[in-house]
Design a protein around this motif. Structure first.
Motif, PDB file in Angstrom:
ATOM      1  N   PRO A  18      29.336 -19.774 -10.935  1.00  0.00           N
ATOM      2  CA  PRO A  18      29.728 -19.090  -9.692  1.00  0.00           C
ATOM      3  C   PRO A  18      29.133 -19.799  -8.484  1.00  0.00           C
ATOM      4  O   PRO A  18      28.059 -20.400  -8.556  1.00  0.00           O
ATOM      5  CB  PRO A  18      29.146 -17.681  -9.853  1.00  0.00           C
ATOM      6  CG  PRO A  18      28.132 -17.784 -10.941  1.00  0.00           C
ATOM      7  CD  PRO A  18      28.519 -18.946 -11.791  1.00  0.00           C
ATOM      8  N   SER A  19      29.827 -19.697  -7.370  1.00  0.00           N
ATOM      9  CA  SER A  19      29.410 -20.448  -6.184  1.00  0.00           C
ATOM     10  C   SER A  19      28.352 -19.722  -5.369  1.00  0.00           C
ATOM     11  O   SER A  19      27.828 -20.270  -4.418  1.00  0.00           O
ATOM     12  CB  SER A  19      30.626 -20.735  -5.297  1.00  0.00           C
ATOM     13  OG  SER A  19      31.193 -19.515  -4.879  1.00  0.00           O
ATOM     14  N   PHE A  20      28.029 -18.460  -5.698  1.00  0.00           N
ATOM     15  CA  PHE A  20      27.034 -17.726  -4.931  1.00  0.00           C
ATOM     16  C   PHE A  20      25.624 -17.976  -5.479  1.00  0.00           C
ATOM     17  O   PHE A  20      25.453 -18.389  -6.614  1.00  0.00           O
ATOM     18  CB  PHE A  20      27.349 -16.230  -4.911  1.00  0.00           C
ATOM     19  CG  PHE A  20      27.404 -15.610  -6.285  1.00  0.00           C
ATOM     20  CD1 PHE A  20      26.259 -15.092  -6.862  1.00  0.00           C
ATOM     21  CD2 PHE A  20      28.593 -15.540  -6.980  1.00  0.00           C
ATOM     22  CE1 PHE A  20      26.302 -14.530  -8.121  1.00  0.00           C
ATOM     23  CE2 PHE A  20      28.648 -14.979  -8.244  1.00  0.00           C
ATOM     24  CZ  PHE A  20      27.488 -14.479  -8.817  1.00  0.00           C
ATOM     25  N   VAL A  21      24.628 -17.687  -4.649  1.00  0.00           N
ATOM     26  CA  VAL A  21      23.238 -17.912  -5.029  1.00  0.00           C
ATOM     27  C   VAL A  21      22.669 -16.607  -5.580  1.00  0.00           C
ATOM     28  O   VAL A  21      22.946 -15.532  -5.068  1.00  0.00           O
ATOM     29  CB  VAL A  21      22.418 -18.380  -3.802  1.00  0.00           C
ATOM     30  CG1 VAL A  21      20.960 -18.564  -4.155  1.00  0.00           C
ATOM     31  CG2 VAL A  21      22.997 -19.664  -3.254  1.00  0.00           C
ATOM     32  N   ASP A  22      21.871 -16.702  -6.617  1.00  0.00           N
ATOM     33  CA  ASP A  22      21.215 -15.545  -7.207  1.00  0.00           C
ATOM     34  C   ASP A  22      20.282 -14.901  -6.184  1.00  0.00           C
ATOM     35  O   ASP A  22      19.734 -15.580  -5.314  1.00  0.00           O
ATOM     36  CB  ASP A  22      20.429 -16.010  -8.437  1.00  0.00           C
ATOM     37  CG  ASP A  22      19.848 -14.858  -9.212  1.00  0.00           C
ATOM     38  OD1 ASP A  22      20.334 -13.727  -9.052  1.00  0.00           O
ATOM     39  OD2 ASP A  22      18.917 -15.101 -10.002  1.00  0.00           O
ATOM     40  N   VAL A  23      20.078 -13.597  -6.281  1.00  0.00           N
ATOM     41  CA  VAL A  23      19.249 -12.874  -5.309  1.00  0.00           C
ATOM     42  C   VAL A  23      17.809 -13.380  -5.358  1.00  0.00           C
ATOM     43  O   VAL A  23      17.193 -13.645  -4.316  1.00  0.00           O
ATOM     44  CB  VAL A  23      19.294 -11.353  -5.583  1.00  0.00           C
ATOM     45  CG1 VAL A  23      18.325 -10.617  -4.674  1.00  0.00           C
ATOM     46  CG2 VAL A  23      20.703 -10.831  -5.391  1.00  0.00           C
ATOM     47  N   GLY A  26      17.647 -16.778  -3.846  1.00  0.00           N
ATOM     48  CA  GLY A  26      17.822 -16.700  -2.393  1.00  0.00           C
ATOM     49  C   GLY A  26      16.544 -16.252  -1.704  1.00  0.00           C
ATOM     50  O   GLY A  26      16.156 -16.799  -0.668  1.00  0.00           O
ATOM     51  N   LEU A  27      15.874 -15.233  -2.271  1.00  0.00           N
ATOM     52  CA  LEU A  27      14.613 -14.779  -1.693  1.00  0.00           C
ATOM     53  C   LEU A  27      13.542 -15.861  -1.785  1.00  0.00           C
ATOM     54  O   LEU A  27      12.747 -16.040  -0.854  1.00  0.00           O
ATOM     55  CB  LEU A  27      14.138 -13.508  -2.399  1.00  0.00           C
ATOM     56  CG  LEU A  27      14.932 -12.248  -2.087  1.00  0.00           C
ATOM     57  CD1 LEU A  27      14.458 -11.085  -2.950  1.00  0.00           C
ATOM     58  CD2 LEU A  27      14.812 -11.894  -0.621  1.00  0.00           C
ATOM     59  N   THR A  28      13.528 -16.571  -2.880  1.00  0.00           N
ATOM     60  CA  THR A  28      12.561 -17.665  -3.028  1.00  0.00           C
ATOM     61  C   THR A  28      12.818 -18.754  -2.003  1.00  0.00           C
ATOM     62  O   THR A  28      11.876 -19.254  -1.365  1.00  0.00           O
ATOM     63  CB  THR A  28      12.632 -18.241  -4.456  1.00  0.00           C
ATOM     64  OG1 THR A  28      12.399 -17.195  -5.394  1.00  0.00           O
ATOM     65  CG2 THR A  28      11.614 -19.346  -4.642  1.00  0.00           C
ATOM     66  N   LEU A  29      14.067 -19.135  -1.833  1.00  0.00           N
ATOM     67  CA  LEU A  29      14.405 -20.161  -0.847  1.00  0.00           C
ATOM     68  C   LEU A  29      14.062 -19.703   0.561  1.00  0.00           C
ATOM     69  O   LEU A  29      13.554 -20.485   1.377  1.00  0.00           O
ATOM     70  CB  LEU A  29      15.885 -20.526  -0.938  1.00  0.00           C
ATOM     71  CG  LEU A  29      16.307 -21.316  -2.172  1.00  0.00           C
ATOM     72  CD1 LEU A  29      17.818 -21.476  -2.207  1.00  0.00           C
ATOM     73  CD2 LEU A  29      15.623 -22.675  -2.206  1.00  0.00           C
ATOM     74  N   PHE A  34      10.482 -20.076   5.170  1.00  0.00           N
ATOM     75  CA  PHE A  34       9.585 -19.438   6.136  1.00  0.00           C
ATOM     76  C   PHE A  34       8.199 -20.075   6.106  1.00  0.00           C
ATOM     77  O   PHE A  34       7.610 -20.350   7.161  1.00  0.00           O
ATOM     78  CB  PHE A  34       9.491 -17.942   5.835  1.00  0.00           C
ATOM     79  CG  PHE A  34       8.488 -17.227   6.695  1.00  0.00           C
ATOM     80  CD1 PHE A  34       8.751 -16.980   8.035  1.00  0.00           C
ATOM     81  CD2 PHE A  34       7.284 -16.812   6.168  1.00  0.00           C
ATOM     82  CE1 PHE A  34       7.832 -16.333   8.837  1.00  0.00           C
ATOM     83  CE2 PHE A  34       6.348 -16.168   6.956  1.00  0.00           C
ATOM     84  CZ  PHE A  34       6.624 -15.923   8.287  1.00  0.00           C
ATOM     85  N   LEU A  35       7.684 -20.338   4.910  1.00  0.00           N
ATOM     86  CA  LEU A  35       6.359 -20.961   4.798  1.00  0.00           C
ATOM     87  C   LEU A  35       6.356 -22.380   5.368  1.00  0.00           C
ATOM     88  O   LEU A  35       5.377 -22.794   5.994  1.00  0.00           O
ATOM     89  CB  LEU A  35       5.903 -20.964   3.345  1.00  0.00           C
ATOM     90  CG  LEU A  35       5.500 -19.607   2.779  1.00  0.00           C
ATOM     91  CD1 LEU A  35       5.159 -19.724   1.298  1.00  0.00           C
ATOM     92  CD2 LEU A  35       4.320 -19.034   3.544  1.00  0.00           C
ATOM     93  N   CYS A  36       7.435 -23.121   5.164  1.00  0.00           N
ATOM     94  CA  CYS A  36       7.523 -24.475   5.732  1.00  0.00           C
ATOM     95  C   CYS A  36       7.552 -24.427   7.253  1.00  0.00           C
ATOM     96  O   CYS A  36       6.889 -25.232   7.913  1.00  0.00           O
ATOM     97  CB  CYS A  36       8.760 -25.195   5.191  1.00  0.00           C
ATOM     98  SG  CYS A  36       8.598 -25.681   3.462  1.00  0.00           S
TER      99      CYS A  36
END
Length: 69
Positions: A18-23, A26-29, A34-36
């Motif tokens: 599937p073309s969507f990102v897992d929840v 997504g939260l990890t990314l 944010f940390l970067c």
């Protein structure tokens, strides 16, 4: 196919991902992004303090104090 509807997913042939990102992904990314950004902001702030340390200190703390003797 009637059997294909009720068959477990392990028996059905897998198609494209599937073309969507897992929840969780997504939260990890979002967290890593944010940390970067926070790290970059802190590096810039520290570089400014290193270049001109006296601008970060209020003038009242390093002005000559008048002592009553």
């Amino acid at each position: 196919c009637f059997f294909c509807v009720f068959a477990p997913s392990s028996l059905t042939p897998s198609t494209a991902e599937p073309s969507f990102v897992d929840v969780d992904q997504g939260l990890t990314l979002a967290g890593v992004t944010f940390l970067c950004l926070l790290l970059i902001a802190m590096i810039i702030r520290c570089a400014k303090v290193i270049m001109d340390p006296y601008s970060a200190i209020p003038t009242s703390t390093w002005e000559e104090q008048h002592l009553d003797d």
